[in-house]
Design a protein around this motif. Structure first.
Motif, PDB file in Angstrom:
ATOM      1  N   ARG A  18     106.177  45.215  27.500  1.00 41.69           N
ATOM      2  CA  ARG A  18     105.296  44.063  27.339  1.00 41.69           C
ATOM      3  C   ARG A  18     104.549  44.089  26.010  1.00 41.69           C
ATOM      4  O   ARG A  18     103.903  45.069  25.686  1.00 41.69           O
ATOM      5  CB  ARG A  18     104.276  44.074  28.481  1.00 41.69           C
ATOM      6  N   ASN A  40      90.558  35.802  28.625  1.00 42.47           N
ATOM      7  CA  ASN A  40      90.714  37.170  29.125  1.00 42.47           C
ATOM      8  C   ASN A  40      92.182  37.558  29.093  1.00 42.47           C
ATOM      9  O   ASN A  40      93.045  36.775  29.470  1.00 42.47           O
ATOM     10  CB  ASN A  40      90.197  37.274  30.569  1.00 42.47           C
ATOM     11  N   ALA A  42      93.930  38.150  26.430  1.00 41.00           N
ATOM     12  CA  ALA A  42      94.638  37.689  25.225  1.00 41.00           C
ATOM     13  C   ALA A  42      94.996  38.835  24.282  1.00 41.00           C
ATOM     14  O   ALA A  42      95.878  38.697  23.440  1.00 41.00           O
ATOM     15  CB  ALA A  42      93.798  36.659  24.480  1.00 41.00           C
ATOM     16  N   LYS A  44      92.272  40.921  22.798  1.00 39.17           N
ATOM     17  CA  LYS A  44      91.156  41.162  21.873  1.00 39.17           C
ATOM     18  C   LYS A  44      90.745  42.644  21.870  1.00 39.17           C
ATOM     19  O   LYS A  44      90.634  43.252  20.810  1.00 39.17           O
ATOM     20  CB  LYS A  44      89.945  40.295  22.240  1.00 39.17           C
ATOM     21  N   THR A  46      92.414  45.223  22.890  1.00 43.79           N
ATOM     22  CA  THR A  46      93.517  46.051  22.377  1.00 43.79           C
ATOM     23  C   THR A  46      93.517  46.036  20.848  1.00 43.79           C
ATOM     24  O   THR A  46      93.665  47.077  20.206  1.00 43.79           O
ATOM     25  CB  THR A  46      94.865  45.523  22.924  1.00 43.79           C
ATOM     26  N   GLU A 159      82.840  41.753  23.200  1.00 46.25           N
ATOM     27  CA  GLU A 159      82.136  40.962  24.216  1.00 46.25           C
ATOM     28  C   GLU A 159      80.688  41.424  24.458  1.00 46.25           C
ATOM     29  O   GLU A 159      80.313  41.716  25.604  1.00 46.25           O
ATOM     30  CB  GLU A 159      82.910  40.981  25.541  1.00 46.25           C
TER      31      GLU A 159
HETATM   32  N1  ATP Z   1      96.692  50.755  28.645  1.00 46.25           N
HETATM   33  C1  ATP Z   1      97.315  49.636  28.986  1.00 46.25           C
HETATM   34  N2  ATP Z   1      98.502  49.672  29.616  1.00 46.25           N
HETATM   35  C2  ATP Z   1      99.162  48.536  29.951  1.00 46.25           C
HETATM   36  N3  ATP Z   1      98.696  47.291  29.717  1.00 46.25           N
HETATM   37  C3  ATP Z   1      97.515  47.184  29.094  1.00 46.25           C
HETATM   38  C4  ATP Z   1      96.757  48.345  28.699  1.00 46.25           C
HETATM   39  N4  ATP Z   1      95.628  47.904  28.096  1.00 46.25           N
HETATM   40  C5  ATP Z   1      95.659  46.563  28.121  1.00 46.25           C
HETATM   41  N5  ATP Z   1      96.787  46.128  28.710  1.00 46.25           N
HETATM   42  C6  ATP Z   1      97.172  44.713  28.910  1.00 46.25           C
HETATM   43  O1  ATP Z   1      97.146  44.063  27.668  1.00 46.25           O
HETATM   44  C7  ATP Z   1      96.694  42.722  27.803  1.00 46.25           C
HETATM   45  C8  ATP Z   1      95.567  42.473  26.836  1.00 46.25           C
HETATM   46  O2  ATP Z   1      94.431  43.185  27.251  1.00 46.25           O
HETATM   47  P1  ATP Z   1      93.059  43.210  26.442  1.00 46.25           P
HETATM   48  O3  ATP Z   1      92.081  44.018  27.224  1.00 46.25           O
HETATM   49  O4  ATP Z   1      93.318  43.589  25.047  1.00 46.25           O
HETATM   50  O5  ATP Z   1      92.666  41.678  26.486  1.00 46.25           O
HETATM   51  P2  ATP Z   1      91.310  40.989  26.108  1.00 46.25           P
HETATM   52  O6  ATP Z   1      91.642  39.793  25.314  1.00 46.25           O
HETATM   53  O7  ATP Z   1      90.375  41.971  25.509  1.00 46.25           O
HETATM   54  O8  ATP Z   1      90.780  40.513  27.492  1.00 46.25           O
HETATM   55  P3  ATP Z   1      89.493  40.961  28.298  1.00 46.25           P
HETATM   56  O9  ATP Z   1      88.410  40.114  27.752  1.00 46.25           O
HETATM   57  O10 ATP Z   1      89.860  40.607  29.713  1.00 46.25           O
HETATM   58  O11 ATP Z   1      89.316  42.443  28.074  1.00 46.25           O
HETATM   59  C9  ATP Z   1      96.297  42.552  29.253  1.00 46.25           C
HETATM   60  O12 ATP Z   1      97.315  41.866  29.915  1.00 46.25           O
HETATM   61  C10 ATP Z   1      96.183  43.970  29.766  1.00 46.25           C
HETATM   62  O13 ATP Z   1      96.522  44.023  31.123  1.00 46.25           O
END
Ligand code: ATP
Length: 302
Positions: A18, A40, A42, A44, A46, A159
């Motif tokens: 993924r 959420n 997206a 960010k 990561t 956030e």
């Molecule tokens: N260690 C991991 N292993 C597998 N999938 C992950 C991991 N970390 C994040 N993801 C997936 O990567 C995608 C992006 O997550 P991320 O936390 O970066 O999003 P975000 O935009 O910061 O959202 P949020 O505000 O919900 O934290 C999500 O679908 C999450 O499930």
């Protein structure tokens, strides 16, 4: 000196099969408040973790202050970055002051640096309290003070308004603006445009791991193409005539036509006139920045 403090090229993160961050070309101008927006999930957090070298990119590059982030440069570059990722740090059973003393010792800072950071977040009168008695907003501010103590040039906040009440959000806005005024570049993420659009002067919008917009608020508004609304004598006939343009009759009896540029708008009006529809008025639907953001993130791109 580079006028871009953070620059990534083709930054990508995959987990298993993924892709959660895809080919990101981030550009954060020095001295800006960069609003990093997206629903959420997206990507960010990561992305921010990759900037901070907390997780390794699958591919692509990160440059901070003009230097590539590598094993060799990592320590030095991170010394210039303060961050608040995930829940605010700090030991609940210790006072604010005790927490700051720990940070001071850990980072080898002097008293002035700590005092400056505490004053910057306006917590100087609360430092005798235990952190468990802090409100969420105070905890966030303490976390920012911890990040600020090393006097970073770049502050990365994930956030920071999450869970804050409107007063807390307003306080955070004021704080970020003040920091930017003092020359700190701030990257701040949110899933709500309204929480940072007044603070940020550059916006990066992420959706499904891809950057779908990067630029100023006014560029974002200009990039949107609101529906053309036509008031006319025979809306149903008009909508039928403009069927190929996905025209529809609105609740107020206007004919809404999406995605038209000015030339197409003129063509559409001419088509109605030749069908003997009386055109009384033509205007663009008014859109707020929020509308543009919502339609962008829902539709996945400009
Ligand atoms: N260690 C991991 N292993 C597998 N999938 C992950 C991991 N970390 C994040 N993801 C997936 O990567 C995608 C992006 O997550 P991320 O936390 O970066 O999003 P975000 O935009 O910061 O959202 P949020 O505000 O919900 O934290 C999500 O679908 C999450 O499930």
């Amino acid at each position: 000196m580079s006028s871009t403090i953070v620059e990534t090229s083709n930054l990508t993160k995959r987990y298993g099969g993924r892709t959660v961050v895809e080919n990101l070309d981030l550009r954060i101008p020095s001295g800006s408040v960069y609003g990093f927006l997206g629903p959420n999930g997206a990507g960010k957090s990561t992305t921010m973790k990759m900037l901070l070298s907390l997780i390794q990119p699958t591919s692509g590059e990160v440059q901070i202050m003009g230097q590539p982030m590598t094993r060799a440069t990592r320590r030095k570059l991170l010394g210039g970055i303060g961050s608040l990722i995930e829940a605010p740090p700090g030991y609940a059973h210790l006072t604010g002051a005790e927490n700051m003393r720990l940070v001071q010792r850990m980072l080898g800072l002097n008293r002035q640096q700590v005092d400056f950071a505490v004053r910057a977040v306006r917590l100087q009168d609360q430092m005798g309290k235990k952190v468990r008695e802090f409100s969420l907003g105070m905890k966030q501010r303490l976390g920012i003070a911890m990040a600020l103590a090393r006097q970073p040039r770049l502050l990365i906040l994930d956030e920071p308004t999450n869970g804050l009440d409107p007063a807390g959000i307003e306080e955070m806005r004021t704080l970020l603006r003040r920091l930017a005024g003092d020359g700190v570049t701030v990257m701040v993420s949110s899933h709500l445009l309204g929480e940072i659009d007044k603070t940020a002067n550059v916006l990066g919008i992420l959706s499904g791991g891809r950057m779908i917009f990067q630029g100023s608020r006014s560029e974002l508004m200009a990039a949107s193409n609101p529906d053309v609304l036509i008031t006319c004598s025979a809306p149903e006939t008009a909508a039928l005539t403009l069927h190929a343009f996905s025209a529809r009759v609105t609740e107020s009896g206007e004919v809404a036509v999406p995605g038209l540029d000015n030339r197409q708008t003129a063509g559409v009006v001419a088509a109605l006139v030749s069908e003997k529809v009386g055109v009384y008025g033509v205007r663009r639907q008014e859109q707020t920045l929020e509308d543009v953001f919502m339609s962008l993130t829902a539709g996945g791109g400009l």
